[in-house]
Design a protein around this motif. Structure first.
Motif, mmCIF file in Angstrom:
data_model
loop_
_atom_site.group_PDB
_atom_site.id
_atom_site.type_symbol
_atom_site.label_atom_id
_atom_site.label_comp_id
_atom_site.label_asym_id
_atom_site.label_seq_id
_atom_site.Cartn_x
_atom_site.Cartn_y
_atom_site.Cartn_z
ATOM 1 N N PHE A 151 -11.586 65.828 15.612
ATOM 2 C CA PHE A 151 -12.135 66.006 16.965
ATOM 3 C C PHE A 151 -11.072 65.731 18.024
ATOM 4 N N GLU A 152 -10.202 64.737 17.768
ATOM 5 C CA GLU A 152 -9.087 64.464 18.698
ATOM 6 C C GLU A 152 -8.226 65.721 18.832
ATOM 7 N N GLU A 202 -18.312 65.320 25.451
ATOM 8 C CA GLU A 202 -16.907 65.017 25.779
ATOM 9 C C GLU A 202 -16.107 66.321 25.931
ATOM 10 N N LEU A 203 -16.346 67.250 25.022
ATOM 11 C CA LEU A 203 -15.614 68.525 25.064
ATOM 12 C C LEU A 203 -15.962 69.301 26.337
ATOM 13 N N ILE A 214 -14.264 67.854 29.393
ATOM 14 C CA ILE A 214 -12.857 68.279 29.494
ATOM 15 C C ILE A 214 -12.795 69.690 30.075
ATOM 16 N N GLN A 215 -13.649 70.574 29.558
ATOM 17 C CA GLN A 215 -13.643 71.964 30.021
ATOM 18 C C GLN A 215 -14.060 72.067 31.487
ATOM 19 N N VAL A 261 -8.214 72.075 23.464
ATOM 20 C CA VAL A 261 -8.903 72.579 24.661
ATOM 21 C C VAL A 261 -8.071 72.278 25.910
ATOM 22 N N LYS A 262 -7.475 71.060 25.947
ATOM 23 C CA LYS A 262 -6.639 70.696 27.111
ATOM 24 C C LYS A 262 -5.416 71.611 27.195
ATOM 25 N N ARG A 266 -19.694 64.232 21.021
ATOM 26 C CA ARG A 266 -18.513 65.094 20.970
ATOM 27 C C ARG A 266 -18.713 66.330 21.852
ATOM 28 N N LYS A 270 -9.958 68.280 21.024
ATOM 29 C CA LYS A 270 -9.850 67.934 22.448
ATOM 30 C C LYS A 270 -8.467 68.320 22.988
ATOM 31 N N SER A 271 -7.413 67.989 22.237
ATOM 32 C CA SER A 271 -6.042 68.331 22.699
ATOM 33 C C SER A 271 -5.903 69.842 22.801
#
Ligand code: SF4
Length: 432
Positions: free
Chosen positions: A306-307, A353-354, A357-358, A313-314, A350, A310-311
């Motif tokens: 999952f980390e 959180e995702l 970020i988006q 998507v960033k 999750r 996230k990276s």
């Protein structure tokens, strides 16, 4: 023959289902039925529910809708109740046993028999004719049915069967007729756009198809949905780049980026190959807006996976992104072979959180459009604004542009709009 007989088609699920519903409406209109757009059937009417059977929530919604109309059927308020589409394609025998109030169940590929059940013939020659239920300036075009990929979490191939491309000439005829009916914008759909042509022409033909559609006079915008990353047809990129009426837009579900999860999902691609694909698309088509869909909580997904997501998507900064949590579907490889080991609250955390970020990325990207002049098609009029979309916005799923009412604007018409402000997703501006 004008009759008081009416038909209501409730179209659930995706826009591919909507195309079937619109084709059915055309057949009903041809045999003299009045189309009830308000979903409130009248005595003696026919009701058809076009169901979705993709994941649990969608199945639940379909069942609830059927039961809602069973009441009206029991009370004799409607003459016929038919169910069609993905849920009944998948669970035909169970549904027949459990919901006897329904006059007949049809699947995804035999709904045409509804006409026969009413003692009428299906007009095969008019198979692509439709009663549009979208605003009359845009339409969904289904170029194929089925899927030959077997992503481990997905029930769609169980429902739709193998990939079947529609012939290019058949698709073009439909579009020529829709242009004549005033449609300017075409959303190109399939379960998997990338595979188009391979079954019928023994080679990938998406680029050729889109070029030929782009050559049709009156086609203003063409937008591509549901591309598949593995064996991506790179020859579509110059078509998107060079054809003015092909939107700088591509929707491609990627689902994940960790090699561990992509392997469990049977996606035939690695995280690095995915990044290379995205970078190549952006390099070859400057300004393209990418929409993707990601899944969290697939069995086996670790904190480290999952980390990584996230990276990803960033780093990739998708212009448009949706995400959903894994749900175990019987009959799928994941559903039958993997333990659904990510707790629901972790899945939800999750997902939140995702999307957070988006949301930040969307905020930055929409702010960057302030001051730009963009071509906008007007979809509707509201009290304080006209509401439309740019070539980067697909209907129903993407942001919108709110245009001031300095002067009257036409629904379905294009205008140049100066962007004055932006919210997290939507834009605000005035015509110039
Ligand atoms: S490509 Fe899409 S429709 Fe086909 S199996 Fe994978 S997720 Fe399902």
């Amino acid at each position: 023959m004008k009759s008081s007989k009416g038909v209501t088609v409730i179209s659930l699920g995706c826009s591919k289902n909507l195309v079937d519903s619109e084709q059915l409406l055309h057949q009903f209109r041809r045999i003299g039925y009045e189309i009830r757009h308000d979903e409130r059937p009248r005595r003696g009417d026919v009701v058809v529910i076009n169901t979705c059977g993709f994941i649990q929530d969608a199945k639940q919604e379909s069942i609830e809708t059927i039961l809602q109309y069973c009441e009206a059927r029991r009370k004799g308020q409607i003459a016929r109740l038919y169910v069609m589409g993905c849920l009944s394609q998948r669970y035909l025998e169970e549904l027949k046993l459990e919901i006897p109030e329904v006059d007949a169940f049809y699947g995804k590929f035999n709904w045409q028999d509804i006409l026969r059940d009413l003692g009428r013939e299906y007009l095969e020659a008019e198979h692509h004719c439709r009663v549009l239920t979208t605003p009359s300036h845009y339409a969904y075009i289904k170029i194929a049915e089925g899927c030959n990929r077997h992503c481990s979490f997905c029930a769609i191939p169980l429902i739709t069967g193998p990939y079947q491309s529609r012939p290019i000439e058949d698709i073009k005829q439909e579009i020529v007729e829709l242009v004549a009916a005033g449609v300017k914008e075409f959303q190109i759909l399939a379960q998997d756009l990338s595979y188009y042509g391979k079954d019928l022409y023994h080679e990938f033909k998406l680029a050729q198809l889109i070029e030929e559609i782009s050559d049709i006079k009156g086609v203003e915008w063409i937008r591509l949905h549901y591309a598949y990353p593995y064996l991506f047809p790179y020859d579509i990129l110059p078509v998107i780049r060079e054809r003015a009426n092909v939107c700088l837009y591509l929707d491609m579900a990627l689902q994940h980026c960790s090699d561990h999860i992509l392997q469990l999902m049977r996606r035939h691609i690695t995280g690095n190959e995915t990044v290379e694909l995205i970078n190549r698309i952006r390099r070859e088509v400057p300004g393209i807006h990418l929409r993707t869909t990601l899944m969290v909580g697939h069995p086996g997904e670790t904190d480290a996976d999952f980390e990584q997501l996230k990276s990803f998507v960033k780093e990739m900064r998708f212009e448009r992104m949706g995400a959903f949590a894994y749900s175990a579907e019987e009959g799928t490889y994941s559903g039958d072979h993997y333990k659904d080991d990510v707790p629901q609250n972790v899945k939800q955390a999750r997902l939140d959180e995702l999307m957070a970020i988006q949301q930040e990325i969307s905020e930055e990207l929409s702010q960057a459009k302030v001051g730009q002049r963009l071509r906008v098609i007007i979809d509707r009029e509201e009290e304080d604004y006209y509401v439309g979309r740019t070539e980067f916005d697909s209907p129903e799923v993407d942001p919108e542009v709110f245009v001031g009412k300095e002067r009257p604007l036409g629904i379905g018409a294009f205008y140049d709009v100066q962007i004055d402000e932006a919210s997290t997703f939507d834009l605000f501006g005035h015509t110039v």
